[in-house]
Design a protein around this motif. Structure first.
Motif, PDB file in Angstrom:
ATOM      1  N   PHE A 130      24.647  33.538  59.868  1.00  0.00           N
ATOM      2  CA  PHE A 130      25.879  32.873  60.300  1.00  0.00           C
ATOM      3  C   PHE A 130      27.012  33.187  59.325  1.00  0.00           C
ATOM      4  CE2 PHE A 130      23.921  29.796  63.381  1.00  0.00           C
ATOM      5  CZ  PHE A 130      24.813  30.055  64.413  1.00  0.00           C
ATOM      6  N   TYR A 133      28.084  36.644  60.075  1.00  0.00           N
ATOM      7  CA  TYR A 133      28.848  36.606  61.336  1.00  0.00           C
ATOM      8  C   TYR A 133      30.279  36.166  61.111  1.00  0.00           C
ATOM      9  CZ  TYR A 133      30.737  34.074  65.362  1.00  0.00           C
ATOM     10  OH  TYR A 133      31.572  33.564  66.327  1.00  0.00           O
ATOM     11  N   ARG A 134      30.479  35.100  60.352  1.00  0.00           N
ATOM     12  CA  ARG A 134      31.829  34.604  60.102  1.00  0.00           C
ATOM     13  C   ARG A 134      32.657  35.632  59.335  1.00  0.00           C
ATOM     14  NH1 ARG A 134      32.854  29.172  60.519  1.00  0.00           N
ATOM     15  NH2 ARG A 134      34.998  29.872  60.137  1.00  0.00           N
ATOM     16  N   GLN A 153      29.053  39.731  66.788  1.00  0.00           N
ATOM     17  CA  GLN A 153      28.358  39.010  67.854  1.00  0.00           C
ATOM     18  C   GLN A 153      26.851  39.186  67.741  1.00  0.00           C
ATOM     19  OE1 GLN A 153      29.927  36.917  69.792  1.00  0.00           O
ATOM     20  NE2 GLN A 153      31.890  37.501  68.905  1.00  0.00           N
ATOM     21  N   ARG A 156      25.619  36.804  65.092  1.00  0.00           N
ATOM     22  CA  ARG A 156      25.499  35.436  65.615  1.00  0.00           C
ATOM     23  C   ARG A 156      24.247  35.292  66.478  1.00  0.00           C
ATOM     24  NH1 ARG A 156      29.808  32.968  69.816  1.00  0.00           N
ATOM     25  NH2 ARG A 156      28.815  34.596  71.062  1.00  0.00           N
TER      26      ARG A 156
END
Length: 293
Positions: A130, A133-134, A153, A156
């Motif tokens: 995560f 991903y951020r 994506q 995530r």
């Protein structure tokens, strides 16, 4: 900041994904062997395929940075879009594999509950992904990179897979073994949905599709420029993360070459400032008196 600098920054995000996936896959597979967790093993093997997707994105970004040559007068920017397409294929494959692997588990007559160390491993790696991903999503938005956005994506989706793995392992401790395959199916559907959306967008761009609303925004910007009397034609297409615009602008026929050129420079400046578009081909036409009336 030019497009080549953006692509170089995008490579940093791809490398972070690669390192994160290599670490997570080794950790998950190792713990899965020790605890006998099939779910964590599948999750770890899933991360090994994600290394391939991230490498594809990295290669695409690197090829995109190659300068123009005789065979590629517009540059190699579409390699980035192809990399995003490859990433979408891998996501679709992983989503289908997660679902098909979960369905037989629903009918397992003698499920074995692995230790919670496997669940905690899945949870910890989901937090890592995560975070990746951020980071990649923020970087992709900053440099407008489609390939890096696809990689984000994918990051995530893998974080969600790991959460599903944790839920399944935790449920098995309370004899709720059905939570594992159910969570896997839900996550698999989400992965397929994301992969399909990326696939559809990349195919749309590779076939020179361009959103009508965005084209109207470009038309409005140009029409507001002083000296532009009419726009008879405007087209735009994606070239990797950049946009190429062709526009036919009608101006006062009494203007001289220098005055007409000043209008084209203003159009180019507005495209760069308002829309981050650096490649605009402008054709000037004299506006006839009858058309002006």
């Amino acid at each position: 900041m030019d497009v080549y600098t953006n692509l170089k920054q995008g490579e940093r995000g791809a490398w972070i994904s690669i390192f994160a996936y290599v670490f997570c896959s080794i950790l998950k597979i190792g713990v899965a062997i020790l605890t006998g967790s099939a779910a964590l093993m599948a999750d770890g093997l899933n991360n090994t395929t994600d290394v391939v997707a991230s490498v594809a994105v990295l290669i695409g970004l690197r090829i995109s940075r190659k300068p123009r040559d005789r065979d590629h007068p517009y540059g190699h920017f579409r390699a980035e879009t192809i990399a995003a397409l490859v990433a979408s294929f891998i996501m679709l494959y992983v989503g289908i594999d997660v679902i098909t692997g979960a369905i037989p588990s629903m009918f397992n007559p003698d499920p074995v509950a692995p230790g919670m160390i496997a669940g905690y491993t899945a949870l910890a790696t989901s937090v890592i992904m995560f975070g990746v991903y951020r980071y990649n999503l923020k970087l992709a938005q900053k440099i407008n990179s489609q390939a890096l956005r696809a990689a984000a994506q994918d990051n995530r989706s893998d974080a969600l897979v790991s959460i599903g793995t944790f839920i399944g392992i935790a449920g098995a401790q309370f004899q709720l073994q059905w939570l594992d395959p159910l969570a896997a199916v839900v996550v698999g559907v989400l992965i397929i949905k994301t992969g399909w959306e990326i696939f559809r967008e990349t195919v749309h761009r590779l076939t020179d599709g361009f959103e009508e609303s965005k084209l109207e925004d470009l038309r409005s910007t140009i029409a507001d420029i002083n000296g532009v009397e009419r726009i008879s034609d405007i087209k735009a297409r994606y070239h990797g993360s950049s946009v190429l615009v062709d526009v036919v602008v009608h101006v006062d026929p009494e203007l001289n070459v220098v005055e007409s050129h000043t209008i084209t420079e203003e159009i180019e400046d507005r495209m760069r400032r308002d829309h981050k578009i650096y490649d605009v081909h402008i054709h000037i036409e004299p506006e006839h008196e009858r058309a002006r009336e």
